[in-house]
Design a protein around this motif. Structure first.
Motif, PDB file in Angstrom:
ATOM      1  N   GLY A   3       0.678  -1.181   0.112  1.00 46.46           N
ATOM      2  CA  GLY A   3      -0.076   0.069  -0.006  1.00 46.46           C
ATOM      3  C   GLY A   3       0.721   1.442  -0.018  1.00 46.46           C
ATOM      4  N   LEU A   4       2.096   0.954   0.257  1.00 49.02           N
ATOM      5  CA  LEU A   4       2.902   2.347   0.312  1.00 49.02           C
ATOM      6  C   LEU A   4       4.402   2.106  -0.386  1.00 49.02           C
ATOM      7  CD1 LEU A   4       2.658   3.207   4.059  1.00 49.02           C
ATOM      8  CD2 LEU A   4       1.783   4.628   2.285  1.00 49.02           C
ATOM      9  N   ALA A   5       4.190   1.906  -1.745  1.00 48.26           N
ATOM     10  CA  ALA A   5       5.266   1.472  -2.469  1.00 48.26           C
ATOM     11  C   ALA A   5       6.308   2.475  -2.355  1.00 48.26           C
ATOM     12  CB  ALA A   5       4.891   1.511  -4.075  1.00 48.26           C
ATOM     13  N   ASP A   6       6.306   3.772  -1.930  1.00 53.09           N
ATOM     14  CA  ASP A   6       7.350   4.794  -1.864  1.00 53.09           C
ATOM     15  C   ASP A   6       7.858   4.796  -0.307  1.00 53.09           C
ATOM     16  OD1 ASP A   6       4.989   5.541  -0.899  1.00 53.09           O
ATOM     17  OD2 ASP A   6       5.186   7.868  -1.685  1.00 53.09           O
ATOM     18  N   VAL A   7       7.442   3.718   0.386  1.00 50.60           N
ATOM     19  CA  VAL A   7       7.959   3.405   1.923  1.00 50.60           C
ATOM     20  C   VAL A   7       8.641   2.137   1.855  1.00 50.60           C
ATOM     21  CG1 VAL A   7       7.640   3.799   4.073  1.00 50.60           C
ATOM     22  CG2 VAL A   7       6.472   5.529   2.854  1.00 50.60           C
ATOM     23  N   PRO A   8       9.875   1.940   2.238  1.00 44.14           N
ATOM     24  CA  PRO A   8      10.529   0.644   2.236  1.00 44.14           C
ATOM     25  C   PRO A   8      10.094   0.037   3.535  1.00 44.14           C
ATOM     26  CG  PRO A   8      12.031   2.227   2.842  1.00 44.14           C
ATOM     27  CD  PRO A   8      10.990   3.042   2.336  1.00 44.14           C
ATOM     28  N   ALA A   9       9.986  -1.278   3.554  1.00 50.71           N
ATOM     29  CA  ALA A   9       9.730  -2.007   4.837  1.00 50.71           C
ATOM     30  C   ALA A   9      11.008  -2.733   5.262  1.00 50.71           C
ATOM     31  CB  ALA A   9       8.878  -3.590   4.393  1.00 50.71           C
ATOM     32  N   TYR A  48      14.240   4.109  10.032  1.00 54.29           N
ATOM     33  CA  TYR A  48      13.270   4.971   9.133  1.00 54.29           C
ATOM     34  C   TYR A  48      13.615   6.636   9.591  1.00 54.29           C
ATOM     35  CZ  TYR A  48      10.332   1.519   7.846  1.00 54.29           C
ATOM     36  OH  TYR A  48       9.672   0.152   7.455  1.00 54.29           O
ATOM     37  N   ASP A  49      14.378   7.083  10.584  1.00 58.76           N
ATOM     38  CA  ASP A  49      14.975   8.089  10.722  1.00 58.76           C
ATOM     39  C   ASP A  49      15.979   8.170   9.645  1.00 58.76           C
ATOM     40  OD1 ASP A  49      13.319   9.175  12.669  1.00 58.76           O
ATOM     41  OD2 ASP A  49      14.851   8.888  14.342  1.00 58.76           O
ATOM     42  N   GLN A  50      16.739   7.176   9.215  1.00 58.09           N
ATOM     43  CA  GLN A  50      17.870   7.279   8.145  1.00 58.09           C
ATOM     44  C   GLN A  50      17.185   7.198   6.923  1.00 58.09           C
ATOM     45  OE1 GLN A  50      21.061   4.393   8.924  1.00 58.09           O
ATOM     46  NE2 GLN A  50      22.021   4.967   7.151  1.00 58.09           N
ATOM     47  N   THR A  51      16.378   6.280   6.629  1.00 59.71           N
ATOM     48  CA  THR A  51      15.898   5.891   5.196  1.00 59.71           C
ATOM     49  C   THR A  51      15.165   6.919   4.750  1.00 59.71           C
ATOM     50  OG1 THR A  51      16.202   3.640   5.957  1.00 59.71           O
ATOM     51  CG2 THR A  51      14.939   3.944   3.994  1.00 59.71           C
ATOM     52  N   ARG A  63       8.421  10.349  15.143  1.00 56.81           N
ATOM     53  CA  ARG A  63       7.669   9.331  14.602  1.00 56.81           C
ATOM     54  C   ARG A  63       6.731   9.627  13.568  1.00 56.81           C
ATOM     55  NH1 ARG A  63       6.449   7.937  19.882  1.00 56.81           N
ATOM     56  NH2 ARG A  63       4.140   7.990  19.217  1.00 56.81           N
ATOM     57  N   SER A  64       6.805  11.143  12.997  1.00 56.50           N
ATOM     58  CA  SER A  64       6.267  11.737  12.139  1.00 56.50           C
ATOM     59  C   SER A  64       6.898  12.446  11.039  1.00 56.50           C
ATOM     60  CB  SER A  64       5.196  12.870  12.725  1.00 56.50           C
ATOM     61  OG  SER A  64       4.288  12.197  13.573  1.00 56.50           O
ATOM     62  N   PHE A  65       6.545  12.094   9.651  1.00 55.35           N
ATOM     63  CA  PHE A  65       7.263  12.817   8.605  1.00 55.35           C
ATOM     64  C   PHE A  65       6.334  13.170   7.749  1.00 55.35           C
ATOM     65  CE2 PHE A  65       9.646   9.118  10.303  1.00 55.35           C
ATOM     66  CZ  PHE A  65      11.002   9.737  10.228  1.00 55.35           C
ATOM     67  N   GLU A  70       1.786  15.025   2.103  1.00 58.26           N
ATOM     68  CA  GLU A  70       1.417  13.968   2.610  1.00 58.26           C
ATOM     69  C   GLU A  70       2.029  14.005   4.024  1.00 58.26           C
ATOM     70  OE1 GLU A  70      -0.156  10.764  -0.396  1.00 58.26           O
ATOM     71  OE2 GLU A  70       2.236  10.766  -0.380  1.00 58.26           O
ATOM     72  N   GLY A  71       1.320  13.322   5.102  1.00 59.83           N
ATOM     73  CA  GLY A  71       2.011  13.026   6.350  1.00 59.83           C
ATOM     74  C   GLY A  71       2.230  11.606   6.745  1.00 59.83           C
ATOM     75  N   LEU A  72       3.175  11.051   7.145  1.00 59.95           N
ATOM     76  CA  LEU A  72       3.292   9.678   7.537  1.00 59.95           C
ATOM     77  C   LEU A  72       3.661   9.465   9.052  1.00 59.95           C
ATOM     78  CD1 LEU A  72       3.740   6.689   6.550  1.00 59.95           C
ATOM     79  CD2 LEU A  72       6.114   7.226   6.197  1.00 59.95           C
ATOM     80  N   ARG A  73       3.011   8.783   9.389  1.00 62.43           N
ATOM     81  CA  ARG A  73       3.095   8.602  11.232  1.00 62.43           C
ATOM     82  C   ARG A  73       3.419   6.929  11.377  1.00 62.43           C
ATOM     83  NH1 ARG A  73       3.036  10.849  15.692  1.00 62.43           N
ATOM     84  NH2 ARG A  73       2.164   9.757  17.563  1.00 62.43           N
ATOM     85  N   LEU A  74       4.319   6.936  12.373  1.00 68.51           N
ATOM     86  CA  LEU A  74       4.592   5.501  12.838  1.00 68.51           C
ATOM     87  C   LEU A  74       4.008   5.273  14.204  1.00 68.51           C
ATOM     88  CD1 LEU A  74       6.617   6.152  10.649  1.00 68.51           C
ATOM     89  CD2 LEU A  74       8.138   4.551  11.574  1.00 68.51           C
ATOM     90  N   ASP A  75       3.217   4.342  14.525  1.00 70.79           N
ATOM     91  CA  ASP A  75       2.836   4.187  15.799  1.00 70.79           C
ATOM     92  C   ASP A  75       3.163   2.677  16.125  1.00 70.79           C
ATOM     93  OD1 ASP A  75       1.269   6.697  16.344  1.00 70.79           O
ATOM     94  OD2 ASP A  75       0.100   6.051  14.685  1.00 70.79           O
TER      95      ASP A  75
END
Length: 95
Positions: A3-9, A48-51, A63-65, A70-75
């Motif tokens: 669902g987020l092709a532009d965010v790596p796992a 994620y802070d580095q990538t 935890r927010s970018f 667009e905004g991306l949050r990690l919880d």
């Protein structure tokens, strides 16, 4: 990431659900994906802070970018006291 092709796992994190939650709206997309694995929480944050800045994301808060409207949050999701797994929910929303 599903669902987020532009965010790596991050290596070591795998999708929890087969399909992420995805809504396309006129003012932007809303995506929610959950990954889990035997990876320390601190390592997830460091990855994620580095990538993400290398992919155009700018850190807005812990935890927010943000990037291009667009905004991306990690919880981090509690999985129970006996679990060593780290589970993280990624939520992408229009800004």
């Amino acid at each position: 990431m599903p669902g987020l092709a532009d965010v790596p796992a991050m290596p070591g994190l795998d999708p929890v659900d087969a399909e992420p939650l995805v809504f396309d709206k006129p003012d932007g997309r809303i995506v929610q994906a959950v990954l889990s694995g035997m990876v320390p929480r601190g390592a997830v944050l460091a990855f994620y802070d580095q990538t993400l800045p290398q992919l155009g994301w700018r850190r807005a808060a812990e935890r927010s970018f943000v990037r291009e409207g667009e905004g991306l949050r990690l919880d981090f999701v509690a999985t129970g006291a006996s679990s060593d797994k780290t589970t993280v929910r990624f939520t992408l929303t229009p800004r």
